[in-house]
Design an enzyme around this catalytic site. Structure first.
Site, PDB file in Angstrom:
ATOM      1  N   CYS A   1      27.504  33.345  31.542  1.00  0.00           N
ATOM      2  CA  CYS A   1      26.355  32.507  31.191  1.00  0.00           C
ATOM      3  C   CYS A   1      25.180  32.738  32.147  1.00  0.00           C
ATOM      4  O   CYS A   1      25.372  33.039  33.315  1.00  0.00           O
ATOM      5  CB  CYS A   1      26.739  31.043  31.281  1.00  0.00           C
TER       6      CYS A   1
ATOM      7  N   ARG B   1      24.244  40.081  31.560  1.00  0.00           N
ATOM      8  CA  ARG B   1      25.421  39.378  32.074  1.00  0.00           C
ATOM      9  C   ARG B   1      26.491  39.200  30.996  1.00  0.00           C
ATOM     10  O   ARG B   1      27.640  38.922  31.322  1.00  0.00           O
ATOM     11  CB  ARG B   1      25.008  37.997  32.596  1.00  0.00           C
TER      12      ARG B   1
ATOM     13  N   TRP C   1      28.333  32.335  27.438  1.00  0.00           N
ATOM     14  CA  TRP C   1      29.514  33.193  27.258  1.00  0.00           C
ATOM     15  C   TRP C   1      30.677  32.228  27.075  1.00  0.00           C
ATOM     16  O   TRP C   1      31.054  31.501  28.002  1.00  0.00           O
ATOM     17  CB  TRP C   1      29.685  34.060  28.499  1.00  0.00           C
TER      18      TRP C   1
ATOM     19  N   ASN D   1      26.378  26.565  33.907  1.00  0.00           N
ATOM     20  CA  ASN D   1      27.275  27.725  34.088  1.00  0.00           C
ATOM     21  C   ASN D   1      28.493  27.224  34.838  1.00  0.00           C
ATOM     22  O   ASN D   1      28.354  26.412  35.752  1.00  0.00           O
ATOM     23  CB  ASN D   1      26.626  28.801  34.965  1.00  0.00           C
ATOM     24  N   GLY D   2      29.659  27.762  34.491  1.00  0.00           N
ATOM     25  CA  GLY D   2      30.875  27.365  35.203  1.00  0.00           C
ATOM     26  C   GLY D   2      31.824  26.637  34.274  1.00  0.00           C
ATOM     27  O   GLY D   2      31.660  26.668  33.050  1.00  0.00           O
TER      28      GLY D   2
ATOM     29  N   GLU E   1      39.138  54.728  37.432  1.00  0.00           N
ATOM     30  CA  GLU E   1      37.774  54.296  37.130  1.00  0.00           C
ATOM     31  C   GLU E   1      37.290  54.928  35.813  1.00  0.00           C
ATOM     32  O   GLU E   1      36.653  54.260  34.994  1.00  0.00           O
ATOM     33  CB  GLU E   1      36.852  54.654  38.312  1.00  0.00           C
TER      34      GLU E   1
ATOM     35  N   LYS F   1      36.120  52.846  32.490  1.00  0.00           N
ATOM     36  CA  LYS F   1      34.806  53.027  31.848  1.00  0.00           C
ATOM     37  C   LYS F   1      34.993  53.244  30.350  1.00  0.00           C
ATOM     38  O   LYS F   1      34.288  52.660  29.525  1.00  0.00           O
ATOM     39  CB  LYS F   1      34.041  54.240  32.421  1.00  0.00           C
TER      40      LYS F   1
ATOM     41  N   GLU G   1      36.238  50.027  28.491  1.00  0.00           N
ATOM     42  CA  GLU G   1      35.241  48.954  28.479  1.00  0.00           C
ATOM     43  C   GLU G   1      34.197  49.126  27.388  1.00  0.00           C
ATOM     44  O   GLU G   1      33.822  48.180  26.717  1.00  0.00           O
ATOM     45  CB  GLU G   1      34.442  48.971  29.786  1.00  0.00           C
TER      46      GLU G   1
ATOM     47  N   HIS H   1      57.154  60.250  35.056  1.00  0.00           N
ATOM     48  CA  HIS H   1      57.999  59.057  35.131  1.00  0.00           C
ATOM     49  C   HIS H   1      57.737  58.100  33.971  1.00  0.00           C
ATOM     50  O   HIS H   1      58.022  56.913  34.077  1.00  0.00           O
ATOM     51  CB  HIS H   1      57.787  58.364  36.484  1.00  0.00           C
TER      52      HIS H   1
ATOM     53  N   LYS I   1      28.891  40.656  32.891  1.00  0.00           N
ATOM     54  CA  LYS I   1      28.519  41.441  34.067  1.00  0.00           C
ATOM     55  C   LYS I   1      28.944  40.748  35.352  1.00  0.00           C
ATOM     56  O   LYS I   1      29.350  41.391  36.307  1.00  0.00           O
ATOM     57  CB  LYS I   1      26.999  41.653  34.058  1.00  0.00           C
TER      58      LYS I   1
HETATM   59  C1  F6R Z   1      33.631  47.544  35.351  1.00  0.00           C
HETATM   60  C2  F6R Z   1      33.070  46.346  35.926  1.00  0.00           C
HETATM   61  C3  F6R Z   1      33.990  45.280  36.401  1.00  0.00           C
HETATM   62  C4  F6R Z   1      33.533  44.786  37.777  1.00  0.00           C
HETATM   63  C5  F6R Z   1      34.356  43.576  38.209  1.00  0.00           C
HETATM   64  C6  F6R Z   1      33.979  43.125  39.600  1.00  0.00           C
HETATM   65  O1  F6R Z   1      32.653  48.420  34.916  1.00  0.00           O
HETATM   66  O2  F6R Z   1      31.891  46.208  36.017  1.00  0.00           O
HETATM   67  O3  F6R Z   1      35.312  45.716  36.442  1.00  0.00           O
HETATM   68  O4  F6R Z   1      33.651  45.826  38.678  1.00  0.00           O
HETATM   69  O5  F6R Z   1      34.156  42.530  37.304  1.00  0.00           O
HETATM   70  O6  F6R Z   1      32.637  42.772  39.656  1.00  0.00           O
HETATM   71  P1  F6R Z   1      31.844  42.695  41.016  1.00  0.00           P
HETATM   72  O7  F6R Z   1      31.787  44.066  41.580  1.00  0.00           O
HETATM   73  O8  F6R Z   1      30.490  42.178  40.619  1.00  0.00           O
HETATM   74  O9  F6R Z   1      32.587  41.768  41.913  1.00  0.00           O
END
Ligand code: F6R
Length: 627
Positions: A2, A27, A74, A100-101, A500, A504, A507, A523, A622
């Site tokens: 949010c 976000r 959100w 928010n929260g 990673e 990506k 996601e 394994h 985000k």
């Molecule tokens: C992946 C991504 C998430 C963040 C995770 C931690 O692309 O963006 O996995 O890395 O939510 O977020 P931060 O780094 O903001 O603590």
């Protein structure tokens, strides 16, 4: 997650609020709303979907007023819908609130309020809060700030709230606990104020901000100094901070998506991250090095040398991509500083009973600096007496402010939900830290140290070289959009890169992808391999190179299709792999900074080819400010 925007001043609030909501779109959200107060009425408009849907809903309506609040939601409690969107209004219609929260005890409070005759329209916890404030106002016949204080003392959970009271057209009220809130002060004294859940909607209007701390309530009244008090009604001094946000970083700059822009921004971002810190980089940029001692200048290391040098163990806490950076950080610290390192998912760490000692240093890695689990993990660490070092991107964020010290990664606001430049920024800071401490501890000779820092300073231009293969990678992506599953394999320094790369892809393209250490394939995952399962090997030259070649042969023998990221000039892997992407030769420990770039681009192009919303993938946020 949010997003909140609020405005009070001399200008029309609506365009500022809508602009702010657009700034917060990154976000992640599923509905949006706005409340505007003018002499005639309090007008609330909401829409399911995007901010553009809200603009459509508000079209031809009365959007006048110099005071307003707005929100992107959100969904947590209740589905995404117009009814559940914020702002929510109180029973009398006098109050409108954005939040928010999560209010954890909302169900019981709701029942109690219903028993007292309050009616609820939505399924949200937020509506409970606004009704509760009104209930206390009526019960105690008190002013609105006192009613907010009564209500917030009653709720359990996390909140950042902004409240409008129809009867007070010159006042905005805000409060926070475990959810960020920042207030922008307009350039003319006490005539204009902005509120938002992060600085991005504010930065274009003012650089003077006040970060609100937990359990604080703020009263903003036009023509007066803002007033901050605690939940116990104690006065708090207002602490104004200057922020420096590069506005170009908030725009797409001609790229079709923020993610692609941020991938392409990496050379410049890493230069910014090293500028003034790495002597070799300053020389490369032809700027006069400023008091740089020993080749790397990290002020936090200078200031807290004793804590860092005397630590018996490092613990890294993070989530998602930042956790992957932590895995590479572990290898860096172990290699150069010879110190035991534990890497922990913050969400697990906070709820276990971890053994934390006073001579531990806990590194918290976070792009947003607001991730609820990481924040809770460092609070736990501090309560046990450990020293907390933040590696954060968002300046002034909660994790930055709740750490004992830290180093910002300085890559500018990251808007695309999938993290790219923050990851390479985190790796750069971790590398500078490990080299500095390793050198200070005497595990790195002067010659090696200066060779390594020199090589680190070459990384931005090497990334630029990798980026030139964008079209080739877009072509490779075409071959793989059919896939439903993907395996990413790497060893040593490149194992976290495999994790990673897989993250990506899943996601943003919604293709199931798993990252594995290549040797672990035998394994279990090898059972999955057939012609429909592409396998991506991160196979740059390093000590396990021959072993990874053998792993590739095993995949090939089972009909698997291979994409490989290799070092320039590689011949052996190119013989086996179906598709090859080259990255320049660098030192082993710097390889992740290059090998991750093609994986970011590949995920991006697959998602674009599938017609997906790259910058705002479904269900993702985000900044994960709730657990
Ligand atoms: C992946 C991504 C998430 C963040 C995770 C931690 O692309 O963006 O996995 O890395 O939510 O977020 P931060 O780094 O903001 O603590």
């Amino acid at each position: 997650m949010c997003g909140i925007v609020g405005y009070i001043g001399t200008k029309q609030a609506y365009p500022i609020l809508i602009n702010g909501l657009h700034r917060l779109e990154y976000r992640g959200y599923d509905s949006a709303g706005v409340a505007l107060l003018n002499d005639k009425s309090l007008n609330v408009y909401k829409a399911k979907g995007k901010v553009s849907d809200l603009e459509e809903a508000a079209k031809d309506k009365d959007c006048g007023g110099v005071l307003g609040i707005a929100h992107t939601r959100w969904a947590t409690h209740g589905e995404p819908s117009v009814t559940n969107a914020h702002p929510h209004e109180s029973e009398s219609g006098n109050l409108a609130l954005v939040h928010n929260g999560i209010i954890e005890n909302y169900a019981i409070l709701r029942e109690q309020l219903q028993a007292k005759g309050y009616h609820f329209q939505s399924a949200t916890d937020t509506e409970v809060l606004v009704q509760l404030i009104e209930y206390y106002e009526n019960k105690h016949q008190c002013d609105i700030i006192s009613a907010v204080r009564y209500a917030l003392n009653k709720v359990i959970g996390a909140y950042a709230i902004v409240l409008i009271d129809k009867r007070q057209p010159k006042t905005l009220i805000a409060a926070r606990k475990s959810s960020p809130l920042v207030i922008g002060i307009g350039n003319e004294e006490n005539t204009e104020f902005f509120i938002a859940s992060d600085a991005s909607p504010i930065a274009e209007y003012t650089s003077h901000v006040v970060y609100i701390d937990d359990e604080q309530i703020v009263k903003i009244e036009l023509g007066k100094e803002m007033e901050i008090s605690t939940l116990q009604a104690e006065h708090v001094d207002v602490d104004v901070t200057e922020i420096d946000v590069d506005l170009n970083m908030l725009d797409k700059g001609g790229f079709p998506h923020f993610m692609l822009k941020e991938i392409f921004d990496q050379p410049k971002c890493l230069e910014d991250c090293m500028r003034g810190r790495l002597e070799a980089m300053d020389k490369r940029l032809k700027i006069e090095p400023e008091n740089i001692q020993y080749g790397i200048n990290l002020s936090a290391v200078k200031q807290y040398r004793a804590q860092l040098m005397n630590a018996h163990r490092f613990i890294i806490v993070a989530c998602g991509t930042s956790w992957h950076a932590g895995l590479i950080g572990k290898q860096l610290f172990e290699t150069f500083c010879k110190i035991p390192v534990q890497v922990e998912y913050a969400s697990e760490f906070r709820y276990r009973k971890p053994v934390i000692k006073e001579d531990d240093v806990v590194f918290a890695i976070s792009q947003s600096g607001e991730t609820a689990d990481t924040l809770a993990a460092i609070e736990l660490a501090r309560s046990k007496g450990a020293f907390v070092f933040g590696i954060v991107n968002a300046v002034g964020s909660s994790i930055a402010r709740n750490s004992n010290t830290g180093t910002y990664i300085h890559v500018g606001p990251e808007i695309g939900v999938a993290s790219t430049k923050a990851f390479t920024g985190q790796l750069t800071v971790l590398t500078m830290l490990a080299l500095t401490l390793g050198h200070e501890k005497g595990f790195l000779s002067d010659a090696d140290f200066s060779h390594y820092t020199e090589e680190l300073s070459k990384i931005p231009s090497m990334i630029s070289k990798v980026l030139k293969q964008n079209e080739k990678i877009a072509e490779i992506a075409k071959t793989f959009t059919y896939a439903h599953n993907f395996l990413y394999l790497g060893r040593g320094w490149n194992f976290p890169v495999a994790l990673e790369g897989a993250l990506k892809l899943k996601e943003i393209s919604y293709i199931h992808a798993e990252g594995y250490p290549a040797a672990e394939m035998k394994h279990g995952p090898i059972a999955l391999i057939d012609a429909d399962m592409p396998v991506l090997f991160v196979a740059t030259h390093h000590q396990e190179y021959q072993k990874i070649v053998s792993n590739m042969e095993e995949v090939k023998a089972r009909g698997g299709r291979i994409i490989a990221v290799v070092t320039e000039g590689d011949e052996q892997v190119s013989e086996i792999a179906d598709q090859v992407i080259e990255v320049p030769q660098t030192l082993n420990f710097l390889a992740p900074l290059l090998s991750v770039i093609p994986l970011q681009m590949l995920a991006y192009h697959v998602a674009v080819l599938k017609g997906l919303n790259v910058d705002m993938p479904r269900n993702l946020a985000k900044s994960v400010t709730v657990e």
